[in-house]
Design a protein around this motif. Structure first.
Motif: not given
Length: 412
Positions: A158, A286, A295
């Motif tokens: 992430e 990420p 993002h």
């Protein structure tokens, strides 16, 4: 000039007539990128149009490197050459080349343009003149080895911190594998990567609406300084000379855990002869740290423009509309993972339920744009200065803040 001339000679030497009808009406020449399987897809689409119309098409192979291709285009157009009727152009070139292309509004009914993403139509409109028709849309995305992450109990990252940690863990357990590959060479591809690092870390864009530099701020410089720590760590030293194909080559051969690249790589890494076929996943790139982290992926894409010096403008426009039509865009999407510029094509059964295209549609919701419209004809110079500063930082030659300070601040 000698280099440009040699590039032109090499390109024209690769020109190939695609079909020779017994009584060909006219011959239309088109430049196509040689990146990945683009030339093959362009050839097949152009050949289908030639058979349908009875015309002849010649392909002109142009350099995969965007800057070399732009230099070739500028040389040809400055000479008012009729060697190429249709130019495949990058999303950041309309402002640079607008004066050399036909206004397609004079040839195309407005209703035919309604189905395209209007941000792309706006991008291709310069001073009210439609200089190109959108062909396909791109955005940077993260490719990852599903099998390796599963092996180590890891999820797709992430954040950049997640990517760093996962890369180090897999590298520690696997022999001969790198953590992350991307486009680190000093060229336009590095502008795209750096923009993603900066925007994802809350550093904003590169120029404001007034053309003033806005990238020398703490969040932006921290993002580029962070990328510097990857070199020789999770990324090989050689990444500083990688373009799209070199990054893909490393990843597709099984030598990297993560890769930043454009959508075109999806079809290639999943080709029947690919060592990583069915072992790859894609997610948005990420995000950084802090409340402003997001993002994002740099908006890219290619369009088709018609030269002012074309001897057959009507036929050239007809070929442009065929190649950028729904059936051809669907074919290119299915075979080459080139994302359509026509909104309706995403609803086709072949694309609607495909995980790759659904992931890409999410990425399109938060793309980062290069300041080509703001900088106009000066964008190429801005890009050159910016990429030199970023590359110097990655090489360890000073901090991002120091190198950014060397870039001109006003670009209006």
């Amino acid at each position: 000039m000698l280099r440009t001339a040699s590039l032109l000679a090499a390109s024209l030497a690769l020109s190939a007539a695609l079909i020779h009808p017994a009584q060909a009406k006219v011959t239309v020449s088109i430049s196509c990128s040689s990146l990945g399987i683009e030339m093959e897809l362009c050839r097949d689409g152009a050949q289908a149009w030639a058979k349908q119309t009875g015309n002849e098409v010649k392909l002109v192979s142009t350099p995969a490197d965007a800057q070399e291709r732009l230099a070739l285009y500028q040389s040809l157009l400055a000479a008012k050459s009729d060697k190429i009727d249709i130019f495949q152009i990058d999303v950041v070139w309309p402002g640079i080349l607008a004066n050399q292309f036909l206004d397609l509004n004079q040839f195309i009914e407005p209703a035919k343009l309604d189905g395209y993403f209007q941000t792309l139509i706006a991008n291709n409109t310069v001073d009210g003149k439609l200089v190109a028709v959108p062909w396909f849309v791109d955005a940077g995305m993260l490719y990852y080895r599903k099998d390796l992450l599963d092996k180590y109990g890891l999820k797709a990252p992430e954040t950049w911190a997640d990517l760093e940690a996962a890369a180090k863990q897999v590298m520690a357990g696997e022999q001969g594998i790198e953590g992350y590959v991307f486009q680190g060479r000093s060229y336009e591809g590095l502008v795209c990567n750096a923009l993603e690092w900066i925007v994802s870390n809350g550093g904003g864009g590169l120029l404001d609406n007034g053309g003033q530099a806005s990238f020398n701020n703490p969040q932006a410089t921290a993002a580029v300084d962070r990328a510097k720590t990857w070199i020789g760590g999770i990324a090989p030293q050689g990444v500083l000379s990688y373009d799209e194909e070199q990054a893909r080559g490393a990843f597709q051969s099984g030598k990297a855990v993560f890769m930043r690249n454009w959508p075109y790589a999806w079809a290639l890494v999943n080709a029947p002869d690919s060592p990583v076929k069915d072992k790859v996943g894609v997610v948005p790139l990420p995000k950084g740290d802090g409340d402003k982290a997001v993002h994002t992926g740099t908006l890219g894409g290619q369009s088709l423009a018609v030269s002012k010096y074309s001897a057959n403008p009507k036929e050239a426009v007809d070929l442009v509309l065929y190649l950028a039509g729904a059936e051809e865009e669907k074919r290119r999407a299915v075979k080459g993972a080139f994302n359509p510029s026509l909104k309706s094509v995403y609803n086709e059964p072949e694309l609607k339920d495909d995980a790759f295209f659904s992931t890409f549609s999410k990425i399109l919701e938060s793309v980062a744009t290069r300041p080509a419209a703001v900088a106009g004809k000066g964008y190429n110079q801005f890009s050159s200065q910016f990429v030199r500063a970023v590359h110097a930082t990655l090489q360890g030659q000073g901090s991002a803040a120091d190198n950014f300070a060397s870039i001109r601040t006003s670009w209006k």
